[in-house]
Design an enzyme around this catalytic site. Structure first.
Site, PDB file in Angstrom:
ATOM      1  N   HIS A 312       1.006  -1.410  -0.184  1.00 36.57           N
ATOM      2  CA  HIS A 312      -0.474   0.569  -0.180  1.00 36.57           C
ATOM      3  C   HIS A 312       0.766   1.132  -0.380  1.00 36.57           C
ATOM      4  CE1 HIS A 312      -3.163   2.585   1.480  1.00 36.57           C
ATOM      5  NE2 HIS A 312      -4.182   2.130   0.995  1.00 36.57           N
ATOM      6  N   ASP A 370      -7.889  -4.145  -0.587  1.00 32.78           N
ATOM      7  CA  ASP A 370      -8.297  -4.810  -1.716  1.00 32.78           C
ATOM      8  C   ASP A 370      -8.365  -5.560  -2.274  1.00 32.78           C
ATOM      9  OD1 ASP A 370      -8.879  -1.843  -2.460  1.00 32.78           O
ATOM     10  OD2 ASP A 370      -7.019  -1.320  -2.614  1.00 32.78           O
TER      11      ASP A 370
END
Length: 436
Positions: A312, A370
């Site tokens: 991330h 995600d």
């Protein structure tokens, strides 16, 4: 000088003329100190260069705090893990909007107020017919949300706190209806109206998957997992879409236009479209026996193959949301009896390998939210094209909370980033006939 401590400053010296400037330092509740450069240009004639604003605080906020190194995400001071475990999405909405968790009476009143705004103006149902059947749900959501300002004239005055509140409730309530109708339109099924006896997540599932000819049966495990996903996606500090909402709002634009701008930004594959990209990656892998070859290509930079759903930009250790939703992913797969879905099998095997492979562990490339959200949405029956729309449904409350905070901030000015100009200096105009 009666004991008042001087405010900390940092001194900058211009090497061209030796001019000094003292820049005040600002302290947040937690997090690093911030250098106040508002007077930099006025006093030195210079401004900063910061592509993507990754080292620049564009506003002061009390809503969300992220510590990317420690893997911390707080909503109004509450750890995301505690909220996801013990709270529900409506309670989190109240927290983000109002600043504190509600008591039982406040929560019941808030839920009722949101519920009474879930229907959309009947003329808007005909608005959908102007779109092609194969239009992306995000294109539809962006258009319909933008059109709300043409139907709800009584909540456009951003200087009226009551109208801002009404617009806020309407947007939070109507986004699930708008997104569900986008899905129904794409598959040629009749729109399902909201039901007041259902909670937020249950109502969305009913409007998305229900049909008029029979009663839709709510799966509590699925509904709870969706509610948790909404909590995890509700806000995430000054990301691209939130910054867009604030920037649009700084011009005085109406709230519906601002949220439409946020939806358009969220649609990008580097932002809200990341979970859609995860499923596309799994489709490209194709089968479990091709995972080792895919992993080899990821490790070989010359191949240009990206591992989607891992790591991330903000979280340099682990994504705290991923730890929460990983369990929910396995709960949903077990509840729905999903054992032989090829893409899900590929995802679970890829997760297993990545968590054990030193290459990924050393680089802290852990599965992020995600990665898991796409798996859950797929198991629930949502098509890939709906993933980002689901993200928009959840993030609307964060956008609204940030927009309201910006409107009430006396230091807020219309957004006007500067630039480093590298084009031509002034040139003499040459008439067309004289140009070679």
């Amino acid at each position: 000088m009666s004991g008042t401590a001087a405010k900390p400053t940092i001194t900058m010296i211009d090497n061209t003329d030796g001019k000094r400037i003292d820049l005040p330092m600002m302290d947040g509740t937690v997090g690093p100190r911030v250098m106040d450069i508002r007077k930099l240009y006025g006093e030195t004639g210079h401004f900063t260069y910061d592509p993507g604003f990754t080292s620049t605080a564009s506003c002061e906020s009390k809503i969300t705090y992220i510590d990317g190194d420690a893997g911390v995400l707080l909503y109004r001071g509450y750890p995301i893990e505690d909220l996801a475990e013990h709270s529900d999405f409506m309670e989190v909405c109240y927290l983000l909007l109002k600043g504190d968790l509600p008591n039982a009476t406040q929560k019941a009143t808030f839920e009722r107020d949101i519920t009474l705004h879930t229907m959309i103006h009947e003329q808007l149902t005909r608005f959908y017919q102007g779109f092609r059947r194969d239009a992306h749900p995000m294109a539809v959501c962006c258009g319909v949300v933008g059109a709300l300002s043409a139907f709800y004239h009584d909540s456009l005055n951003i200087n009226d706190p009551h109208q801002r509140m009404v617009a806020s409730y309407r947007l939070i309530a109507k986004l699930p209806t708008i997104a569900a109708m986008a899905y129904k339109y794409s598959v040629g099924q009749p729109f399902m109206y909201p039901k007041n006896e259902l909670n937020y997540a249950e109502n969305f599932l009913h409007m998305t998957f229900g049909v008029p000819c029979e009663e839709y049966k709510i799966n509590k495990t699925v509904a709870r997992a969706l509610d948790r996903l909404f909590i995890l996606h509700a806000d995430h500090e000054q990301n691209a879409s939130t910054s867009t909402v604030r920037l649009a709002g700084s011009s005085g634009a109406n709230p519906f236009a601002c949220i439409a701008a946020g939806i358009a930004t969220l649609w990008g594959p580097a932002h809200g479209g990341a979970n859609e990209a995860v499923l596309q990656m799994l489709q490209e892998i194709g089968s479990k026996d091709r995972i080792p070859e895919f992993i080899r290509k990821v490790k070989d930079k010359s191949e240009g193959v990206r591992l989607m759903g891992f790591g991330h930009r903000v979280y340099k250790n682990f994504d705290p949301r991923a730890k929460v939703i990983r369990k929910a992913a396995h709960d949903v797969l077990s509840e729905l009896g999903v054992h032989n879905e090829p893409l899900l099998e590929i995802a679970m095997e890829l997760e297993r390998i990545a968590l054990q492979d030193d290459y990924f562990v050393q680089r802290k490339l852990y599965p992020n939210v995600d990665f898991y959200s796409g798996i859950i949405y797929r198991a629930m029956g949502f098509p890939t094209s709906m993933f980002t729309a689901l993200f928009a449904v959840a993030r609307t409350v964060g956008w609204i909370a940030q927009w309201n905070e910006m409107i009430e901030d006396p230091a807020q000015k219309i957004g006007r980033p500067r630039q480093l100009y590298t084009g031509h200096a002034a040139r003499a105009f040459v008439p067309l006939a004289a140009r070679g």
